[in-house]
Scaffold this motif. Sequence first.
Motif, PDB file in Angstrom:
ATOM      1  N   LYS A  25      43.258  36.454  36.800  1.00 57.64           N
ATOM      2  CA  LYS A  25      42.890  36.465  35.361  1.00 57.64           C
ATOM      3  C   LYS A  25      43.447  37.819  34.754  1.00 57.64           C
ATOM      4  O   LYS A  25      43.250  37.780  33.519  1.00 57.64           O
ATOM      5  CB  LYS A  25      41.418  36.605  35.447  1.00 57.64           C
ATOM      6  CG  LYS A  25      40.723  35.296  35.971  1.00 57.64           C
ATOM      7  CD  LYS A  25      39.366  35.526  35.668  1.00 57.64           C
ATOM      8  CE  LYS A  25      38.459  34.255  36.152  1.00 57.64           C
ATOM      9  NZ  LYS A  25      37.059  34.254  36.025  1.00 57.64           N
ATOM     10  N   ILE A  26      43.875  38.726  35.303  1.00 58.37           N
ATOM     11  CA  ILE A  26      44.594  39.868  34.598  1.00 58.37           C
ATOM     12  C   ILE A  26      45.664  39.678  33.652  1.00 58.37           C
ATOM     13  O   ILE A  26      45.364  39.936  32.487  1.00 58.37           O
ATOM     14  CB  ILE A  26      45.179  40.927  35.652  1.00 58.37           C
ATOM     15  CG1 ILE A  26      43.823  41.370  36.506  1.00 58.37           C
ATOM     16  CG2 ILE A  26      45.898  42.076  34.938  1.00 58.37           C
ATOM     17  CD1 ILE A  26      42.892  42.235  35.896  1.00 58.37           C
ATOM     18  N   PRO A  27      46.605  38.819  33.903  1.00 57.12           N
ATOM     19  CA  PRO A  27      47.596  38.334  32.923  1.00 57.12           C
ATOM     20  C   PRO A  27      47.095  37.408  31.600  1.00 57.12           C
ATOM     21  O   PRO A  27      47.388  37.921  30.447  1.00 57.12           O
ATOM     22  CB  PRO A  27      48.557  37.515  33.619  1.00 57.12           C
ATOM     23  CG  PRO A  27      48.464  37.621  35.168  1.00 57.12           C
ATOM     24  CD  PRO A  27      46.966  38.071  35.350  1.00 57.12           C
ATOM     25  N   LYS A  28      46.032  36.729  31.812  1.00 57.12           N
ATOM     26  CA  LYS A  28      45.334  36.022  30.858  1.00 57.12           C
ATOM     27  C   LYS A  28      44.694  37.207  29.968  1.00 57.12           C
ATOM     28  O   LYS A  28      44.771  36.938  28.589  1.00 57.12           O
ATOM     29  CB  LYS A  28      44.417  35.054  31.421  1.00 57.12           C
ATOM     30  CG  LYS A  28      45.060  33.877  32.183  1.00 57.12           C
ATOM     31  CD  LYS A  28      44.005  32.789  32.468  1.00 57.12           C
ATOM     32  CE  LYS A  28      44.705  31.848  33.270  1.00 57.12           C
ATOM     33  NZ  LYS A  28      43.884  30.964  34.037  1.00 57.12           N
ATOM     34  N   LEU A  29      43.958  38.033  30.657  1.00 53.36           N
ATOM     35  CA  LEU A  29      43.139  39.036  29.684  1.00 53.36           C
ATOM     36  C   LEU A  29      44.249  39.828  28.888  1.00 53.36           C
ATOM     37  O   LEU A  29      43.956  40.104  27.913  1.00 53.36           O
ATOM     38  CB  LEU A  29      42.499  40.004  30.759  1.00 53.36           C
ATOM     39  CG  LEU A  29      41.558  40.867  30.370  1.00 53.36           C
ATOM     40  CD1 LEU A  29      40.491  40.481  29.680  1.00 53.36           C
ATOM     41  CD2 LEU A  29      40.928  41.772  31.621  1.00 53.36           C
ATOM     42  N   ALA A  30      45.425  40.219  29.549  1.00 58.00           N
ATOM     43  CA  ALA A  30      46.285  41.151  28.888  1.00 58.00           C
ATOM     44  C   ALA A  30      46.888  40.417  27.816  1.00 58.00           C
ATOM     45  O   ALA A  30      46.957  41.044  26.701  1.00 58.00           O
ATOM     46  CB  ALA A  30      47.348  41.573  29.964  1.00 58.00           C
ATOM     47  N   ARG A  31      47.078  38.989  27.872  1.00 57.53           N
ATOM     48  CA  ARG A  31      47.655  38.249  26.934  1.00 57.53           C
ATOM     49  C   ARG A  31      46.493  38.200  25.766  1.00 57.53           C
ATOM     50  O   ARG A  31      47.286  38.454  24.451  1.00 57.53           O
ATOM     51  CB  ARG A  31      48.068  36.940  27.254  1.00 57.53           C
ATOM     52  CG  ARG A  31      48.770  35.986  26.510  1.00 57.53           C
ATOM     53  CD  ARG A  31      49.148  34.851  27.039  1.00 57.53           C
ATOM     54  NE  ARG A  31      49.990  34.862  28.134  1.00 57.53           N
ATOM     55  CZ  ARG A  31      49.664  34.471  29.546  1.00 57.53           C
ATOM     56  NH1 ARG A  31      48.429  33.803  29.407  1.00 57.53           N
ATOM     57  NH2 ARG A  31      50.352  34.651  30.667  1.00 57.53           N
TER      58      ARG A  31
END
Length: 82
Positions: free
Chosen positions: A32-38
């Motif tokens: 979920k980290i990349p989605k959160l950063a995006r």
Amino acid sequence: MTSIAPLFVPTPGAPELLIIVGVAILLFGAQKIPKLARSIGESTGEFKKGQAKVEQELEEYRNDAATAAPDVETETATETQS
């Protein structure tokens, strides 16, 4: 005895940032980290677009007010002279 508040808040260094990133990975999971950063990046972009639009509108308002102000002063001066 009273304590003196610091004049500035210290910024975290590299070890603290690594701990924060580690805790974030544990809380949100690595998937979920990349989605959160995006989503944070997209939100920041939208905020900047909105801020630029408001600044542009304020600048247009200032320009309109600046061009209208001399007309009012001229009319008042003309009325005073008559």
